[in-house]
Design a protein around this motif. Structure first.
Motif, mmCIF file in Angstrom:
data_model
loop_
_atom_site.group_PDB
_atom_site.id
_atom_site.type_symbol
_atom_site.label_atom_id
_atom_site.label_comp_id
_atom_site.label_asym_id
_atom_site.label_seq_id
_atom_site.Cartn_x
_atom_site.Cartn_y
_atom_site.Cartn_z
ATOM 1 N N ILE A 66 43.075 -17.361 -1.725
ATOM 2 C CA ILE A 66 42.989 -16.875 -0.349
ATOM 3 C C ILE A 66 42.341 -17.933 0.541
ATOM 4 O O ILE A 66 42.808 -18.185 1.657
ATOM 5 C CB ILE A 66 42.214 -15.539 -0.293
ATOM 6 N N PHE A 67 41.290 -18.571 0.049
ATOM 7 C CA PHE A 67 40.632 -19.629 0.816
ATOM 8 C C PHE A 67 41.588 -20.785 1.090
ATOM 9 O O PHE A 67 41.633 -21.309 2.206
ATOM 10 C CB PHE A 67 39.390 -20.130 0.074
ATOM 11 N N GLU A 68 42.367 -21.172 0.096
ATOM 12 C CA GLU A 68 43.325 -22.274 0.286
ATOM 13 C C GLU A 68 44.398 -21.889 1.305
ATOM 14 O O GLU A 68 44.809 -22.723 2.111
ATOM 15 C CB GLU A 68 43.968 -22.653 -1.053
ATOM 16 N N ILE A 69 44.841 -20.662 1.278
ATOM 17 C CA ILE A 69 45.852 -20.208 2.246
ATOM 18 C C ILE A 69 45.282 -20.236 3.651
ATOM 19 O O ILE A 69 45.916 -20.739 4.587
ATOM 20 C CB ILE A 69 46.362 -18.798 1.880
ATOM 21 N N VAL A 70 44.068 -19.695 3.825
ATOM 22 C CA VAL A 70 43.446 -19.677 5.152
ATOM 23 C C VAL A 70 43.168 -21.090 5.625
ATOM 24 O O VAL A 70 43.404 -21.424 6.791
ATOM 25 C CB VAL A 70 42.151 -18.821 5.122
ATOM 26 N N LYS A 71 42.695 -21.951 4.735
ATOM 27 C CA LYS A 71 42.430 -23.344 5.095
ATOM 28 C C LYS A 71 43.731 -24.035 5.505
ATOM 29 O O LYS A 71 43.761 -24.805 6.464
ATOM 30 C CB LYS A 71 41.796 -24.071 3.909
ATOM 31 N N GLY A 72 44.819 -23.742 4.804
ATOM 32 C CA GLY A 72 46.109 -24.334 5.132
ATOM 33 C C GLY A 72 46.640 -23.886 6.477
ATOM 34 O O GLY A 72 47.393 -24.610 7.129
ATOM 35 N N LEU A 73 46.260 -22.701 6.915
ATOM 36 C CA LEU A 73 46.698 -22.235 8.229
ATOM 37 C C LEU A 73 46.127 -23.077 9.361
ATOM 38 O O LEU A 73 46.734 -23.188 10.432
ATOM 39 C CB LEU A 73 46.273 -20.771 8.429
ATOM 40 N N PHE A 74 44.976 -23.678 9.148
ATOM 41 C CA PHE A 74 44.311 -24.429 10.206
ATOM 42 C C PHE A 74 44.485 -25.947 10.070
ATOM 43 O O PHE A 74 43.900 -26.703 10.821
ATOM 44 C CB PHE A 74 42.818 -24.065 10.244
ATOM 45 N N GLN A 75 45.274 -26.375 9.106
ATOM 46 C CA GLN A 75 45.552 -27.798 8.952
ATOM 47 C C GLN A 75 46.861 -28.133 9.660
ATOM 48 O O GLN A 75 47.835 -27.408 9.555
ATOM 49 C CB GLN A 75 45.660 -28.183 7.486
ATOM 50 N N PHE A 76 46.837 -29.251 10.370
ATOM 51 C CA PHE A 76 48.051 -29.699 11.058
ATOM 52 C C PHE A 76 48.659 -30.832 10.235
ATOM 53 O O PHE A 76 47.999 -31.829 9.950
ATOM 54 C CB PHE A 76 47.718 -30.183 12.468
ATOM 55 N N LYS A 77 49.898 -30.650 9.828
ATOM 56 C CA LYS A 77 50.577 -31.687 9.058
ATOM 57 C C LYS A 77 51.956 -31.914 9.668
ATOM 58 O O LYS A 77 52.630 -30.995 10.106
ATOM 59 C CB LYS A 77 50.760 -31.265 7.588
ATOM 60 N N TRP A 78 52.373 -33.175 9.701
ATOM 61 C CA TRP A 78 53.712 -33.517 10.150
ATOM 62 C C TRP A 78 54.684 -33.370 9.028
ATOM 63 O O TRP A 78 54.507 -33.669 7.935
ATOM 64 C CB TRP A 78 53.757 -34.943 10.681
#
Length: 78
Positions: A66-78
């Motif tokens: 769950i933490f990885e999913i939430v963290k991934g929501l706030f990361q910007f990747k091209w």
């Protein structure tokens, strides 16, 4: 409802929550088999508490995912 009935219903909830069938239905059947004679409000409260405990335990078990999913929501990747 005594403590043994609550433990049995908790076990039923834990075993049937992740099956593709209604764990709420199993709780109601378990209550009927155990001869639950509590008031409907108390029975509903017990069911809600069991479902909350199940959700909380699921969050605890999958907290890293769950933490990885939430963290991934706030990361910007091209």
């Amino acid at each position: 409802m005594d403590i043994i009935d609550a433990i049995i219903l908790g076990i039923i909830q834990g075993l049937t929550e992740f099956l593709p069938v209604s764990s709420s239905g199993h709780l109601e059947l378990g209550k009927a088999i155990l001869g639950d004679s509590t008031l409907p409000e108390e029975s509903l409260l017990f069911t809600v508490v069991l479902h909350f405990a199940t959700a909380l335990s699921t969050i605890v078990v999958f907290r890293k995912d769950i933490f990885e999913i939430v963290k991934g929501l706030f990361q910007f990747k091209w």
